[in-house]
Design a protein around this motif. Structure first.
Motif, PDB file in Angstrom:
ATOM      1  N   VAL A 198     -11.707  -7.830  -9.589  1.00  0.00           N
ATOM      2  CA  VAL A 198     -10.589  -8.791  -9.580  1.00  0.00           C
ATOM      3  C   VAL A 198     -10.628  -9.568  -8.261  1.00  0.00           C
ATOM      4  O   VAL A 198     -10.675  -8.968  -7.184  1.00  0.00           O
ATOM      5  CB  VAL A 198      -9.232  -8.038  -9.713  1.00  0.00           C
ATOM      6  N   ALA A 247      -3.453 -11.757  -8.672  1.00  0.00           N
ATOM      7  CA  ALA A 247      -4.397 -10.631  -8.703  1.00  0.00           C
ATOM      8  C   ALA A 247      -3.673  -9.327  -9.062  1.00  0.00           C
ATOM      9  O   ALA A 247      -4.183  -8.523  -9.846  1.00  0.00           O
ATOM     10  CB  ALA A 247      -5.094 -10.505  -7.348  1.00  0.00           C
ATOM     11  N   LEU A 256     -11.370  -4.917  -5.724  1.00  0.00           N
ATOM     12  CA  LEU A 256     -10.645  -6.126  -5.322  1.00  0.00           C
ATOM     13  C   LEU A 256     -11.547  -6.937  -4.391  1.00  0.00           C
ATOM     14  O   LEU A 256     -11.949  -6.460  -3.320  1.00  0.00           O
ATOM     15  CB  LEU A 256      -9.336  -5.734  -4.633  1.00  0.00           C
ATOM     16  N   GLU A 267      -3.073  -9.249 -12.720  1.00  0.00           N
ATOM     17  CA  GLU A 267      -4.310  -8.937 -13.461  1.00  0.00           C
ATOM     18  C   GLU A 267      -4.573  -7.421 -13.448  1.00  0.00           C
ATOM     19  O   GLU A 267      -4.929  -6.835 -14.476  1.00  0.00           O
ATOM     20  CB  GLU A 267      -5.498  -9.698 -12.841  1.00  0.00           C
ATOM     21  N   ASN A 320      -9.053 -11.565  -5.326  1.00  0.00           N
ATOM     22  CA  ASN A 320      -7.732 -11.721  -4.730  1.00  0.00           C
ATOM     23  C   ASN A 320      -7.565 -13.139  -4.164  1.00  0.00           C
ATOM     24  O   ASN A 320      -7.484 -13.336  -2.962  1.00  0.00           O
ATOM     25  CB  ASN A 320      -7.501 -10.663  -3.646  1.00  0.00           C
ATOM     26  N   ASP A 321      -7.504 -14.114  -5.059  1.00  0.00           N
ATOM     27  CA  ASP A 321      -7.283 -15.501  -4.638  1.00  0.00           C
ATOM     28  C   ASP A 321      -5.812 -15.707  -4.286  1.00  0.00           C
ATOM     29  O   ASP A 321      -5.468 -16.278  -3.265  1.00  0.00           O
ATOM     30  CB  ASP A 321      -7.735 -16.473  -5.738  1.00  0.00           C
TER      31      ASP A 321
END
Ligand code: 5GP
Length: 192
Positions: free
Chosen positions: A168, A176, A124, A179, A170-171
């Motif tokens: 991935v 996230a 992440l 996903e 984490n926006d």
């Protein structure tokens, strides 16, 4: 019965692994069990022994190392953290998908020791260094010195991200999490 997956989630301190985990654990059909680690760190406010971690003394932790009780263990900013081996194996053999939330050294140990196809590794990633710093500060769980140590450690962890099968960003926490849920769901299908 088909052996369950071993899901590894890593990422720098403060990136939001715990929050993502809470979303993932809500998806009951994924049959995920969280592997509770052992640590020599002191509990934070709201953390519960036997739920968040098994909080143990240095001596107890050393005893478990000496008895080869850990699947992996590592030192992280002045403390030790480890994954109990028997628990993970037992659950996987019962068909449960075991979820490890561990730092990169521990993840590397697992990847070099566990060679079955049921392993899925996810890193992440924070959207930026600034976002990570803001998040770790907002949490208000560490002193300034520890925040700096954790941020430095985080930068070295990010360099290891390419070792993972999936990275991935984490926006947004819900996006996230979704996903990651999709990654796990696909892997479950593949493993059937
Ligand atoms: P925290 O002190 O913030 O709870 O955890 C510090 C770091 O140690 C986090 O990156 C967390 O994912 C990791 N960690 C937690 N449990 C374990 C474990 O059993 N093994 C390893 N290697 N890392 C762990």
């Amino acid at each position: 019965m088909k052996k369950g997956l071993l899901i590894i989630l890593s990422g720098p301190s403060g990136v939001g692994k715990g929050t993502v985990r809470k979303y993932i654990m809500k998806e009951n059909d994924l049959r995920i069990v969280y592997s509770i680690s052992m640590t020599t760190r002191k509990p934070r406010k709201k953390e519960i022994d036997g739920v968040d971690y098994y909080f143990v003394s240095n001596e107890e932790f050393q005893h478990h190392i000496d008895h080869d009780d850990f699947l992996e263990w590592a030192e992280f900013v002045d403390h030790r953290y480890g994954t109990p081996k028997s628990y993970v194996e037992e659950l996987r053999n019962k068909g449960k998908n075991v979820f490890l939330e561990i730092e990169v050294n521990g993840a590397n140990q697992v990847l070099s020791r566990v060679h079955d196809t049921g392993v899925v590794s996810i890193f992440l990633m924070p959207p930026s260094h600034k976002a990570l710093e803001e998040r770790i500060r907002r949490r208000k769980t560490e002193s300034e010195e520890l925040i700096q140590k954790r941020l430095n450690k985080g930068l070295s962890e990010i360099k290891e991200a390419s070792r993972y099968q999936h990275v991935v960003v984490n926006d947004k926490i819900k996006r996230a999490s979704k996903e990651i849920i999709d990654i796990i769901r696909n892997k479950i299908k593949e493993n059937e």
